[in-house]
Design a protein around this motif. Structure first.
Motif, PDB file in Angstrom:
ATOM      1  N   THR A   1       0.862  -1.056  -0.110  1.00  0.00           N
ATOM      2  CA  THR A   1       0.081   0.194   0.019  1.00  0.00           C
ATOM      3  C   THR A   1       0.877   1.235  -0.168  1.00  0.00           C
ATOM      4  O   THR A   1       2.073   1.018   0.053  1.00  0.00           O
TER       5      THR A   1
ATOM      6  N   ASP B   1      -3.041  -4.462  14.648  1.00  0.00           N
ATOM      7  CA  ASP B   1      -3.820  -3.157  14.460  1.00  0.00           C
ATOM      8  C   ASP B   1      -4.353  -2.711  15.843  1.00  0.00           C
ATOM      9  O   ASP B   1      -4.147  -1.630  16.291  1.00  0.00           O
TER      10      ASP B   1
ATOM     11  N   PHE C   1     -10.723  -3.890  11.677  1.00  0.00           N
ATOM     12  CA  PHE C   1      -9.548  -3.652  11.316  1.00  0.00           C
ATOM     13  C   PHE C   1      -9.220  -3.728   9.713  1.00  0.00           C
ATOM     14  O   PHE C   1      -9.861  -4.498   8.984  1.00  0.00           O
ATOM     15  N   PRO C   2      -8.369  -2.991   9.218  1.00  0.00           N
ATOM     16  CA  PRO C   2      -7.956  -3.051   7.637  1.00  0.00           C
ATOM     17  C   PRO C   2      -7.162  -4.219   7.192  1.00  0.00           C
ATOM     18  O   PRO C   2      -6.171  -4.741   7.797  1.00  0.00           O
TER      19      PRO C   2
ATOM     20  N   HIS D   1      -4.651  -4.982   4.795  1.00  0.00           N
ATOM     21  CA  HIS D   1      -4.049  -4.097   3.855  1.00  0.00           C
ATOM     22  C   HIS D   1      -3.696  -4.716   2.520  1.00  0.00           C
ATOM     23  O   HIS D   1      -3.090  -4.001   1.424  1.00  0.00           O
TER      24      HIS D   1
ATOM     25  N   ASP E   1     -16.038  -3.946   3.672  1.00  0.00           N
ATOM     26  CA  ASP E   1     -15.730  -3.372   2.087  1.00  0.00           C
ATOM     27  C   ASP E   1     -14.561  -4.546   1.873  1.00  0.00           C
ATOM     28  O   ASP E   1     -14.218  -5.308   2.591  1.00  0.00           O
TER      29      ASP E   1
ATOM     30  N   ARG F   1     -11.536  -4.292   1.778  1.00  0.00           N
ATOM     31  CA  ARG F   1     -10.252  -4.086   2.603  1.00  0.00           C
ATOM     32  C   ARG F   1     -10.609  -4.038   3.995  1.00  0.00           C
ATOM     33  O   ARG F   1      -9.497  -3.590   4.744  1.00  0.00           O
ATOM     34  N   THR F   2     -11.936  -4.008   4.374  1.00  0.00           N
ATOM     35  CA  THR F   2     -11.870  -4.067   5.917  1.00  0.00           C
ATOM     36  C   THR F   2     -12.704  -5.138   6.323  1.00  0.00           C
ATOM     37  O   THR F   2     -13.696  -5.547   6.001  1.00  0.00           O
TER      38      THR F   2
END
Length: 261
Positions: free
Chosen positions: A109, A173, A187-188, A190, A224, A226-227
């Motif tokens: 990222t 995280d 949490f993301p 990544h 989504d 990435r979450t």
């Protein structure tokens, strides 16, 4: 021998305001040590997909991830690639006394590092036992994680592998934000599913199928692409067939943080 030389930029940010301050190698530094680090440190940001360093290069810098995620990969002589590690916020890139980088380092990222010229950092390290201690602890944590990763690749099922990676990311995280993971944790994620497959020795199709199954079983929820949301964290840990290393490395809040809280 190629030398990885990069353009660094000064920043007005102060070390005391750094988001990884309580987990980075400078976590135990005194105020005077922080002042010196603040004087010699510089920031650099790489866009997603950019190479930070190539395996075999002689690195002129070392430093910590401030934001973002980078991957560590190795390439075989026939061109096959294997991801062998992730650099998450507060992880340290480079080894004092060792000039060459062992793996390709690529930004997964947009990734920002707090960097130091190698010679300056090694000189500072010789005067700072607290930094040396933090580096030793990080190195030992990396060793524990590598041993657990061998177990993960060799003995765990596809579902257990993915759950293990999610537990590790969730705990890292949580530690970064000084929170213990619990039910309802968000949490993301990544890295892409392709990167997950590379890291875990799976196919992309298997990763997608297992994530869909975990979502269907309500082990995880996708806010989504990435979450991740975890309704029941203990259930996710159970799905990972957790032992004591890979998922747990670095997740505990440091003693110095607990004292400051």
């Amino acid at each position: 021998m190629l030398v990885a030389r990069i353009t660094l930029a000064k920043t007005d940010a102060n070390c005391l305001d750094c988001p990884i301050r309580h987990r980075a190698v400078c976590a135990s530094c005194t105020s005077s040590e922080l002042e010196e680090l603040n004087r010699i440190r510089q920031y650099r940001t790489w866009k997603a997909g950019e190479t930070i360093a190539w395996a075999g290069e002689k690195m002129s810098f070392v430093g910590s991830v401030v934001t973002g995620v980078a991957t560590l990969s190795s390439t075989l002589v026939d061109g096959r690639r294997q991801m062998v590690g992730l650099l998450l916020p507060s992880d340290f890139l480079g080894r004092p006394g060792r000039g060459e980088v062992s793996y390709d380092v690529v930004a997964a990222t947009e990734t920002t590092f707090c960097l130091f010229q190698r010679e300056q950092f090694e000189h500072f390290l010789s005067k700072s036992p607290s930094i040396a201690k933090e580096l030793l602890e990080k190195t030992l944590d990396d060793l524990d994680s590598a041993r657990e990763w061998m177990l993960l690749l060799g003995r765990k099922t596809a579902r257990e592998k993915i759950a293990s990676l999610l537990v590790m990311m969730a705990r890292r995280d949580g530690a970064l934000h000084r929170n213990e993971p619990g039910d309802g944790l968000v949490f993301p994620l990544h890295i892409t599913r392709e990167a997950m497959a590379d890291y875990l020795g799976l196919t992309v199709e298997t990763v997608s199928r297992q994530i869909s199954a975990m979502k269907r079983d309500n082990v995880i929820q996708l806010m989504d692409t990435r979450t991740i949301r975890v309704p029941d964290f203990n259930r996710l840990v159970e799905q990972s067939a957790a032992s004591s290393g890979f998922e747990d490395a670095h997740h505990a809040l440091p003693e110095t943080t607990a004292k400051r809280a």
